[in-house]
Design a protein around this motif. Structure first.
Motif, PDB file in Angstrom:
ATOM      1  N   CYS A  12     -53.486  94.862  24.679  1.00  0.00           N
ATOM      2  CA  CYS A  12     -53.901  95.002  23.286  1.00  0.00           C
ATOM      3  C   CYS A  12     -54.365  96.418  22.960  1.00  0.00           C
ATOM      4  O   CYS A  12     -54.908  96.657  21.873  1.00  0.00           O
ATOM      5  N   ALA A  13     -54.211  97.344  23.918  1.00  0.00           N
ATOM      6  CA  ALA A  13     -54.584  98.744  23.724  1.00  0.00           C
ATOM      7  C   ALA A  13     -56.033  98.887  23.258  1.00  0.00           C
ATOM      8  O   ALA A  13     -56.343  99.596  22.305  1.00  0.00           O
ATOM      9  N   LEU A  14     -56.925  98.165  23.943  1.00  0.00           N
ATOM     10  CA  LEU A  14     -58.353  98.253  23.638  1.00  0.00           C
ATOM     11  C   LEU A  14     -59.044  98.924  24.807  1.00  0.00           C
ATOM     12  O   LEU A  14     -58.896  98.479  25.941  1.00  0.00           O
ATOM     13  N   PRO A  15     -59.767 100.024  24.550  1.00  0.00           N
ATOM     14  CA  PRO A  15     -60.463 100.627  25.689  1.00  0.00           C
ATOM     15  C   PRO A  15     -61.571  99.687  26.162  1.00  0.00           C
ATOM     16  O   PRO A  15     -62.358  99.184  25.358  1.00  0.00           O
ATOM     17  N   TYR A  16     -61.592  99.437  27.450  1.00  0.00           N
ATOM     18  CA  TYR A  16     -62.639  98.557  27.963  1.00  0.00           C
ATOM     19  C   TYR A  16     -62.991  98.979  29.376  1.00  0.00           C
ATOM     20  O   TYR A  16     -62.127  99.248  30.196  1.00  0.00           O
ATOM     21  N   GLU A  17     -64.286  99.018  29.626  1.00  0.00           N
ATOM     22  CA  GLU A  17     -64.759  99.345  30.970  1.00  0.00           C
ATOM     23  C   GLU A  17     -65.765  98.271  31.339  1.00  0.00           C
ATOM     24  O   GLU A  17     -66.761  98.089  30.641  1.00  0.00           O
ATOM     25  N   SER A  18     -65.510  97.562  32.411  1.00  0.00           N
ATOM     26  CA  SER A  18     -66.398  96.444  32.745  1.00  0.00           C
ATOM     27  C   SER A  18     -67.792  96.959  33.105  1.00  0.00           C
ATOM     28  O   SER A  18     -68.778  96.313  32.840  1.00  0.00           O
ATOM     29  N   ALA A  19     -67.852  98.118  33.725  1.00  0.00           N
ATOM     30  CA  ALA A  19     -69.154  98.730  34.018  1.00  0.00           C
ATOM     31  C   ALA A  19     -68.968 100.233  33.995  1.00  0.00           C
ATOM     32  O   ALA A  19     -67.941 100.723  34.461  1.00  0.00           O
ATOM     33  N   PRO A  20     -69.962 101.012  33.484  1.00  0.00           N
ATOM     34  CA  PRO A  20     -69.819 102.473  33.493  1.00  0.00           C
ATOM     35  C   PRO A  20     -69.636 102.973  34.919  1.00  0.00           C
ATOM     36  O   PRO A  20     -70.230 102.415  35.852  1.00  0.00           O
ATOM     37  N   ALA A  21     -68.805 104.007  35.077  1.00  0.00           N
ATOM     38  CA  ALA A  21     -68.471 104.505  36.405  1.00  0.00           C
ATOM     39  C   ALA A  21     -69.714 104.924  37.176  1.00  0.00           C
ATOM     40  O   ALA A  21     -69.831 104.676  38.385  1.00  0.00           O
ATOM     41  N   ALA A  22     -70.675 105.532  36.473  1.00  0.00           N
ATOM     42  CA  ALA A  22     -71.894 105.992  37.143  1.00  0.00           C
ATOM     43  C   ALA A  22     -72.651 104.805  37.738  1.00  0.00           C
ATOM     44  O   ALA A  22     -73.154 104.859  38.862  1.00  0.00           O
ATOM     45  N   PHE A  23     -72.686 103.713  36.966  1.00  0.00           N
ATOM     46  CA  PHE A  23     -73.383 102.509  37.428  1.00  0.00           C
ATOM     47  C   PHE A  23     -72.688 101.927  38.662  1.00  0.00           C
ATOM     48  O   PHE A  23     -73.320 101.626  39.673  1.00  0.00           O
TER      49      PHE A  23
END
Lengths: 648, 381
Positions: free
Chosen positions: A360-371
């Motif tokens: 669906c071309a939705l930016p999604y990140e399950s958790a921030p990379a730093a976390f």
């Protein structure tokens, strides 16, 4: 009284998926249940056994899954409702009989419950049982949540009786072992009468003999079997457990089943895609309800399949779409084959989220990379990597110690063919990496029987197999029979820990009591092996030196099949649990630690979790809380620093 | 010298089939065990240095260091090693006739050493069936039960390691050349353990040209004679060139050429026929099966031989020059063969941790140029 037979009106209980299946069967008036233990299926038979008396049930742990299926089939032939239950690997074992049963058909409602283990959390592999439904030409149902796990069972029994054939139910670990609220329905009466009618015409499904052999022509038996499947498909068109949520014409249609339907719902909700994405949750995954599917396929241009493990729905739905191409148009498919979801292992909401966000071309990140990075770093700091290992006081550790040492002393590159039980860890450092093959139940001894016959091709390595007591009865006896008859010179080490330990101590044919607590005849493995003609020795694996000597003697004794029975109860068995034979301590002044002459053999090699290495003092300690008091480590210590004192 | 650990010993010696199974590494720790003539490495030990490696007579042996330690002089490659005197010997009037080999000199000296309390215990090799079994003997009368040659390689030093761990001091050891080398290395306290004490009071070395691989030897005999009935096995001195197996119904003989394939390769790498690093070395005297050759090498060896003679436990006379020349010729042959064999395998002064032997160029030249010896082209036994 068990909450499983609570007769309160409209009551709800928090049930494991497996318990929900049991309650459903009780509401359907089940009479007979049989199975063979295997995670994640084992709680089903155990739960039935707890209410067997009140509900007038016959429940058994059978010798293996094929026998369990045969036992349940007999009840069906006698007009009762029955169920057989197993893990996914068990369906392979039962499949020979199942193919015949699907051909002969059933009478009283009969279900095959397979609890699959995507990700192989408690299995040797993540084999997929759903494909059997297609092969066997029987209907397959997959409940999507806990309430449905209960509700679908009576519906399945009715279906079985309507089409006069076995119906397969497939659960997965995250349904069988997770818990949810389940609203109960009424329980029927417990009166039942069994009688097998066989006096009617040969091919009469209700009154004749029940025979799977094609007696006249395929069309007289195989034809009617396929008609049953067509009838099931028709019923499936209106099955109440096939549900759709979402807009009338979604951009994307998720087709899913089982626990994956929950992951799909969660992912759609997190991304707020309720207006754009529809979810078709199918409970009837074989045969597929074609008209229902066509209707939904026609409404969406893009389709995503969310399922575990094999792309089963994906393949079958694509056939439907191809056949209906002219009506529904060309679709774009996503799933395992497109690489949007992994083709192995369990799925989870994150994986579905990732697939949805891509499509669906939705930016999604399950958790921030730093976390995520911080979590990983902290985990590495506080949770050091630990290999799988045997419990403190486990007889298998002692057994493998002796087997390993016997083979090293023998010096001819001998090896062990492993088998199924906790002792699969013989392939790992926990078992000193002694086992070098590992396959199905009983296969270790069959493979060893084969290795033993390769001498004419110059193979002179000693061959051993290991086999648990439950596995011996399940599938290893035919292998031993073969080895004795073919004079295959291998040594079978029977790890007799007095129960089906890995799955939670279920009884087996060598046990004195059955699952209902009745006293039953226990089959004596030692006498059986002797009667079969094997050279048999018995030892206590905790007696390391005697066990090692017997092993070396048997390995050097060239003639025919030999059996060494290593008898010692599992440390978690009712017999040993919480009862220490020895109080074990370390005399720090004698501990050689890392010095030449020991180099931490107890904590570095023997590896019992009850032994701890004190990094500051450079000595070993005993963790008295988890030490099971077997005392074996006292014989491992070269310095006599580990001291065992018998507890009176 | 740099020492290594057990993993290197496993790679460089056991896996390379250079292990003779002497027992030097056995029972020091839980990792090395001896079973039916073979040394097994049970589990990997991660230590970088171990006594197992330091004691092993098959890897990183430095004869010069041993010679300086034992005899206070450099190793020069002489065929018989360092010696003080060479005799012909046999048991004397104080010893009743016993079932010993040849002149009974070894048993007599150990018997005398125990009786005179020069040693607390004797590390000997008995047998169970055909299997050589190491034994700690503390009663002098028991010595006689261990007197016959075993021919198969034996883990004798395992018994020594166990005796040391049990607190014995002043031990007597009867050792083959490889075992005597291992004992000498032990005595040097190679890992510089502060609480170390030399556990030996007497090392009697045996002459040896080769030993047999026990398992192969047993299998060889099992195909030919009933193993359980074997009374005694003997290889009479040259020129007989046979193996004799004594059975209740009589003797059977097998040509040595049939036996030689049972000799492990590792014997070919050995330079030492006369146990050069012992206190005393004893062998048969060619042509005289009732007498022994006796080489005295150290001061403490000299002392016990002298006393045993004075008290009539031992009868000795000087060795005729021709016998000594023949012995030197045979021992020199073994040295040349050993040097060639090690060189061919790249194990003479080779890579650290895998070289069998370290010799300087001068010594190598001396050994190879010994004119008394013929020119054997290969390292085959």
């Amino acid at each position: 009284m068990s909450y499983l037979i609570d007769e309160g009106k409209n009551v709800q209980h928090l049930l494991m998926g497996n318990e929900a299946i049991v309650r459903g069967a009780l509401e359907a008036g089940i009479n007979v249940a049989a199975g063979y233990p295997g995670t994640p299926s084992s709680e089903i038979i155990e739960s039935f056994s707890k209410v067997a008396k009140e509900r007038n049930l016959y429940v058994e742990w059978s010798t293996n899954e094929k026998v369990a299926t045969e036992v349940a089939a007999a009840a069906s032939f006698a007009g009762l409702r029955s169920l057989c239950v197993m893990k996914q690997n068990g369906v392979n074992v039962a499949s020979d009989f199942l193919l015949h049963l699907a051909s002969s058909g059933t009478r009283g409602g009969m279900l095959l419950v397979s609890c699959d283990d995507p990700g192989a959390l408690s299995s040797v592999n993540e084999g997929e049982s759903r494909l059997f439904a297609k092969l066997l030409e029987i209907p397959l149902l997959e409940p999507g949540d806990f309430q449905e796990a209960k509700d679908i069972i009576p519906w399945a029994f009715d279906l079985s009786e309507r089409i006069r054939n076995i119906v397969m139910i497939r659960s997965v670990t995250r349904l069988s072992h997770a818990s949810g609220n389940v609203r109960f329905g009424p329980l029927p009466g417990t009166a039942a009468h069994a009688s097998f009618t066989y006096s009617g015409p040969l091919l009469d499904p209700d009154t004749g003999p029940v025979i799977s052999m094609i007696l006249a022509a395929p069309e007289l038996q195989h034809g009617p079997q396929q008609e049953k499947l067509k009838k099931a498909a028709e019923i499936f068109e209106t099955c109440p457990f096939n549900t759709y949520t979402g807009p009338e014409a979604p951009e994307l249609l998720i087709i899913t089943s089982s626990a994956c339907s929950l992951y799909s719902r969660e992912a759609v909700s997190i991304l707020g895609l309720e207006e754009r994405v529809g979810i078709l949750k199918l409970a009837t995954t074989w045969p597929l309800p074609q008209r229902l599917l066509k209707r939904h396929l026609a409404a969406a241009p893009k389709i995503l399949f969310v399922e575990e493990v094999a792309p089963t729905l994906e393949d079958h739905v694509k056939v439907v779409a191809a056949e209906a191409g002219a009506e529904i148009g060309v679709k774009t498919f996503f799933g395992k084959k497109s690489g949007h979801l992994p083709s192995v292992g369990e799925l989870n909401p994150d994986l579905v989220l990732a697939a949805l966000s891509r499509i669906c071309a939705l930016p999604y990140e399950s958790a921030p990379a730093a976390f995520s990075g911080a979590v990983k770093a902290l985990a590495a700091q506080y949770a050091p990597p630990r290999g799988m290992t045997f419990c403190p006081g486990c007889p298998h550790r002692a057994s493998y110690w002796s087997i390993h040492n016997a083979l090293q002393l023998d010096g001819r590159n001998g090896f062990v063919c492993g088998d199924i039980g906790c002792y699969v860890m013989g392939t790992l450092p926990a078992g000193f990496s002694t086992a070098k093959t590992l396959h199905a139940m009983g296969s270790g001894s069959g493979i060893a029987s084969g290795f033993g016959k390769l001498k004419q091709f110059g193979m002179d390595q000693p061959v051993l197999s290991v086999c648990g007591d439950s596995t011996f009865f399940h599938a290893a006896m035919p292998a031993l029979t073969n080895a004795i008859h073919q004079r295959s010179p291998f040594t079978m080490v029977l790890l007799d820990n007095r129960g089906t330990a890995m799955t939670g101590f279920q009884p087996h044919p060598g046990s004195l009591t059955n699952v209902l607590g009745d006293t039953v005849p226990a089959l004596d493995m030692e006498k059986i092996c002797r009667a079969m003609g094997a050279k048999v020795e018995v030892s206590d694996p905790f007696d390391l030196e005697k066990t090692r000597q017997k092993l070396n003697h048997l390995v050097e004794y060239a003639e025919g099949a030999k059996v060494l029975i290593l008898r010692q109860a599992c440390a978690l068995s009712p017999e040993r649990r919480g009862k220490k034979k020895y109080e074990v301590t370390v005399d720090e002044s004698r501990c050689r630690g890392e010095d030449c002459g020991c180099n931490r053999i107890c904590t570095r090699i023997f590896g019992c979790p009850g032994l701890i290495w004190d990094r500051e003092k450079k000595v070993s300690h005993v963790d008295e809380i988890i030490c099971a008091g077997c005392g074996v480590c006292a014989d491992i210590c070269p310095a006599g620093a580990i001291i065992r004192k018998e507890i009176a | 010298m740099k020492h290594f650990g057990a993993n290197k010993l496993d790679d460089g010696v056991i896996q390379a089939e250079l292990c003779i199974g002497c027992g030097a590494c056995v029972d020091l720790c839980p990792y090395f065990r001896s079973y039916r003539g073979k040394t097994a490495y049970l589990f990997p030990c991660t230590r970088e240095e171990g006594r197992c490696f330091a004691y092993c007579p098959k890897v990183e042996v430095d004869p010069d260091a041993l010679s300086r330690f034992l005899f206070a002089k450099p190793y020069n490659g002489d065929p018989l090693g360092a010696w003080r005197s060479i005799h012909i010997a046999r048991a004397g009037a104080r010893v009743k006739r016993q079932p010993f080999q040849s002149g009974g000199t070894v048993s007599t000296l150990m018997y005398f050493a125990l009786r005179s309390r020069r040693i607390q215990g004797a590390i000997l090799t008995g047998r169970e069936g055909l299997l050589p079994v190491p034994k700690l003997v503390t009663r002098s009368a028991e010595v006689w039960r261990h007197g016959l040659s075993k021919y198969a390689a034996a883990p004798t030093l395992a018994a020594m390691n166990r005796a040391v761990a049990a607190g014995y001091e002043d031990l007597g050891v009867v050792a083959t050349p490889c075992q005597a080398t291992a004992v000498a290395q032990m005595r040097m306290n190679p890992l510089q353990n502060p609480s170390f004490r030399d556990p030996t009071a007497l090392v009697i070395g045996l002459f040896c040209t080769w030993a047999l691989d026990f398992r192969k030897f047993e299998a060889f005999l099992a195909e030919r004679v009933p193993l359980r009935d074997i009374v005694k096995v003997d290889i009479p001195p040259p020129p007989a060139s046979v193996l004799e197996v004594y059975l209740p119904e009589g003797k059977r003989t097998f040509p040595l050429d049939e036996i030689r394939p049972l000799v492990p390769n590792t014997c070919g790498y050995c330079l030492d026929m006369t146990s050069e690093f012992a206190d005393i070395s004893v062998g048969v005297l060619e042509g005289r099966p009732d007498l022994n050759t006796l080489i005295v090498r150290t001061e403490r060896g000299e002392e016990i031989v002298r006393e045993a003679g004075r008290q009539e436990y031992l009868v000795m006379e000087d060795m005729p020059a021709e016998n000594r020349e023949h012995l030197e010729w045979a021992a020199g042959n073994k040295k040349q063969r050993g040097v060639r064999c090690c060189t061919e395998a790249g194990r003479l002064n080779g890579e650290a941790g895998t070289a069998c032997l370290r010799l300087n160029g001068e010594v190598i030249e001396r050994i190879l140029k010994n004119e008394k010896n013929g020119k054997e082209s290969s390292c085959h036994i």
